[in-house]
Design an enzyme around this catalytic site. Structure first.
Site, PDB file in Angstrom:
ATOM      1  N   ASP A  97      -5.084 -38.353 -38.635  1.00 11.94           N
ATOM      2  CA  ASP A  97      -6.521 -38.588 -38.571  1.00 11.94           C
ATOM      3  C   ASP A  97      -6.917 -39.574 -39.673  1.00 11.94           C
ATOM      4  O   ASP A  97      -6.435 -39.507 -40.797  1.00 11.94           O
ATOM      5  CB  ASP A  97      -7.265 -37.254 -38.746  1.00 11.94           C
ATOM      6  CG  ASP A  97      -8.704 -37.342 -38.305  1.00 11.94           C
ATOM      7  OD1 ASP A  97      -9.071 -36.695 -37.309  1.00 11.94           O
ATOM      8  OD2 ASP A  97      -9.494 -38.062 -38.967  1.00 11.94           O
ATOM      9  N   ASN A 108     -12.584 -29.345 -30.818  1.00 10.24           N
ATOM     10  CA  ASN A 108     -14.037 -29.388 -30.755  1.00 10.24           C
ATOM     11  C   ASN A 108     -14.450 -29.761 -29.335  1.00 10.24           C
ATOM     12  O   ASN A 108     -13.908 -30.699 -28.753  1.00 10.24           O
ATOM     13  CB  ASN A 108     -14.582 -30.417 -31.754  1.00 10.24           C
ATOM     14  CG  ASN A 108     -14.323 -30.009 -33.196  1.00 10.24           C
ATOM     15  OD1 ASN A 108     -14.467 -28.841 -33.542  1.00 10.24           O
ATOM     16  ND2 ASN A 108     -13.919 -30.960 -34.028  1.00 10.24           N
ATOM     17  N   GLN A 167     -17.770 -32.683 -31.382  1.00 10.66           N
ATOM     18  CA  GLN A 167     -16.819 -33.600 -30.726  1.00 10.66           C
ATOM     19  C   GLN A 167     -17.407 -35.009 -30.719  1.00 10.66           C
ATOM     20  O   GLN A 167     -18.522 -35.225 -30.233  1.00 10.66           O
ATOM     21  CB  GLN A 167     -16.526 -33.156 -29.289  1.00 10.66           C
ATOM     22  CG  GLN A 167     -15.503 -34.063 -28.605  1.00 10.66           C
ATOM     23  CD  GLN A 167     -15.190 -33.649 -27.168  1.00 10.66           C
ATOM     24  OE1 GLN A 167     -15.727 -32.661 -26.663  1.00 10.66           O
ATOM     25  NE2 GLN A 167     -14.324 -34.412 -26.527  1.00 10.66           N
ATOM     26  N   HIS A 219      -8.377 -33.962 -27.721  1.00 17.53           N
ATOM     27  CA  HIS A 219      -7.516 -34.041 -28.906  1.00 17.53           C
ATOM     28  C   HIS A 219      -7.475 -32.697 -29.597  1.00 17.53           C
ATOM     29  O   HIS A 219      -8.486 -32.021 -29.735  1.00 17.53           O
ATOM     30  CB  HIS A 219      -7.978 -35.136 -29.876  1.00 17.53           C
ATOM     31  CG  HIS A 219      -9.439 -35.115 -30.209  1.00 17.53           C
ATOM     32  ND1 HIS A 219     -10.408 -35.535 -29.334  1.00 17.53           N
ATOM     33  CD2 HIS A 219     -10.087 -34.718 -31.327  1.00 17.53           C
ATOM     34  CE1 HIS A 219     -11.596 -35.413 -29.888  1.00 17.53           C
ATOM     35  NE2 HIS A 219     -11.442 -34.906 -31.099  1.00 17.53           N
ATOM     36  N   LEU A 220      -6.266 -32.321 -30.024  1.00 16.38           N
ATOM     37  CA  LEU A 220      -6.056 -31.116 -30.821  1.00 16.38           C
ATOM     38  C   LEU A 220      -5.908 -31.554 -32.267  1.00 16.38           C
ATOM     39  O   LEU A 220      -5.060 -32.397 -32.574  1.00 16.38           O
ATOM     40  CB  LEU A 220      -4.769 -30.401 -30.396  1.00 16.38           C
ATOM     41  CG  LEU A 220      -4.769 -29.499 -29.152  1.00 16.38           C
ATOM     42  CD1 LEU A 220      -5.207 -30.262 -27.908  1.00 16.38           C
ATOM     43  CD2 LEU A 220      -3.385 -28.885 -28.956  1.00 16.38           C
ATOM     44  N   HIS A 221      -6.733 -30.988 -33.135  1.00 16.59           N
ATOM     45  CA  HIS A 221      -6.548 -31.219 -34.573  1.00 16.59           C
ATOM     46  C   HIS A 221      -5.495 -30.235 -35.067  1.00 16.59           C
ATOM     47  O   HIS A 221      -5.636 -29.024 -34.865  1.00 16.59           O
ATOM     48  CB  HIS A 221      -7.838 -30.937 -35.340  1.00 16.59           C
ATOM     49  CG  HIS A 221      -9.004 -31.808 -35.003  1.00 16.59           C
ATOM     50  ND1 HIS A 221      -9.408 -32.857 -35.813  1.00 16.59           N
ATOM     51  CD2 HIS A 221      -9.873 -31.791 -33.964  1.00 16.59           C
ATOM     52  CE1 HIS A 221     -10.479 -33.432 -35.280  1.00 16.59           C
ATOM     53  NE2 HIS A 221     -10.794 -32.810 -34.161  1.00 16.59           N
TER      54      HIS A 221
HETATM   55  P1  AMP Z   1     -13.758 -34.785 -33.123  1.00 20.08           P
HETATM   56  O1  AMP Z   1     -14.907 -34.791 -34.102  1.00 20.08           O
HETATM   57  O2  AMP Z   1     -13.213 -33.420 -32.861  1.00 20.08           O
HETATM   58  O3  AMP Z   1     -14.116 -35.530 -31.851  1.00 20.08           O
HETATM   59  O4  AMP Z   1     -12.591 -35.558 -33.825  1.00 20.08           O
HETATM   60  C1  AMP Z   1     -12.417 -36.925 -33.785  1.00 20.08           C
HETATM   61  C2  AMP Z   1     -11.504 -37.282 -34.935  1.00 20.08           C
HETATM   62  O5  AMP Z   1     -10.971 -38.562 -34.695  1.00 20.08           O
HETATM   63  C3  AMP Z   1     -12.190 -37.330 -36.301  1.00 20.08           C
HETATM   64  O6  AMP Z   1     -11.557 -36.401 -37.161  1.00 20.08           O
HETATM   65  C4  AMP Z   1     -11.979 -38.782 -36.742  1.00 20.08           C
HETATM   66  O7  AMP Z   1     -11.753 -38.872 -38.121  1.00 20.08           O
HETATM   67  C5  AMP Z   1     -10.783 -39.193 -35.933  1.00 20.08           C
HETATM   68  N1  AMP Z   1     -10.639 -40.608 -35.640  1.00 20.08           N
HETATM   69  C6  AMP Z   1     -11.563 -41.431 -35.109  1.00 20.08           C
HETATM   70  N2  AMP Z   1     -11.047 -42.657 -34.912  1.00 20.08           N
HETATM   71  C7  AMP Z   1      -9.750 -42.596 -35.316  1.00 20.08           C
HETATM   72  C8  AMP Z   1      -8.669 -43.532 -35.351  1.00 20.08           C
HETATM   73  N3  AMP Z   1      -8.811 -44.799 -34.944  1.00 20.08           N
HETATM   74  N4  AMP Z   1      -7.477 -43.114 -35.837  1.00 20.08           N
HETATM   75  C9  AMP Z   1      -7.313 -41.842 -36.261  1.00 20.08           C
HETATM   76  N5  AMP Z   1      -8.286 -40.911 -36.238  1.00 20.08           N
HETATM   77  C10 AMP Z   1      -9.491 -41.287 -35.784  1.00 20.08           C
END
Ligand code: AMP
Length: 124
Positions: A40, A97, A104, A110-112
């Site tokens: 991330d 999320n 989200q 996506h899985l964190h």
């Molecule tokens: P969510 O808030 O669950 O939709 O998570 C999206 C995640 O994507 C966030 O933690 C961001 O920091 C991450 N993110 C967004 N763009 C990128 C990218 N280009 N490379 C890696 N992580 C990203």
């Protein structure tokens, strides 16, 4: 156009779709024929990796339209990543999320995978 192909088109338009297509760089830590995992950009823990399907699915709000074996595959990929990152002994967390209230921000499932520090519960 079917709902499923509309969802695929919508999620392939996201930044994660661009990563799958190799159009923008990512720090990839694991990949196979169905998914990839990358760090991330804004890590919330010492290990913070995102596991995403190559196929476009906008999130778990579309889980009933997804291949159940793909959803299971993503969970197993999360475990592989956690093992690679050395998190097996101390523990780790998977977060998905879903929608606005959960925060989200990217409409591509996506899985964190989070670990490397004590994680509080309940999450904020
Ligand atoms: P969510 O808030 O669950 O939709 O998570 C999206 C995640 O994507 C966030 O933690 C961001 O920091 C991450 N993110 C967004 N763009 C990128 C990218 N280009 N490379 C890696 N992580 C990203």
């Amino acid at each position: 156009m079917s709902d499923a192909s509309r969802d695929a088109e919508r999620s392939s338009d996201t930044v994660f779709g661009a990563i799958v297509r190799g159009e923008i760089p990512a720090d990839i830590v694991y990949e196979d024929e169905r998914c990839l995992a990358f760090r991330d950009l804004n890590p919330q823990a010492p290990t913070h990796v995102l596991v995403i399907p190559r196929a476009g699915i906008s999130g778990l709000q579309e889980a009933d339209q997804a291949d159940p074996s793909l959803l299971g595959h993503l969970m197993q990929a999360a475990q592989i990543v956690a093992r690679q990152e050395g998190l097996e002994d101390d523990g780790w967390r998977v977060v998905v999320n879903v929608g606005e209230d959960a925060g989200q921000t990217v409409a591509h499932l996506h899985l964190h995978v989070l670990g490397g520090r004590k994680l509080s519960w309940p999450p904020g």
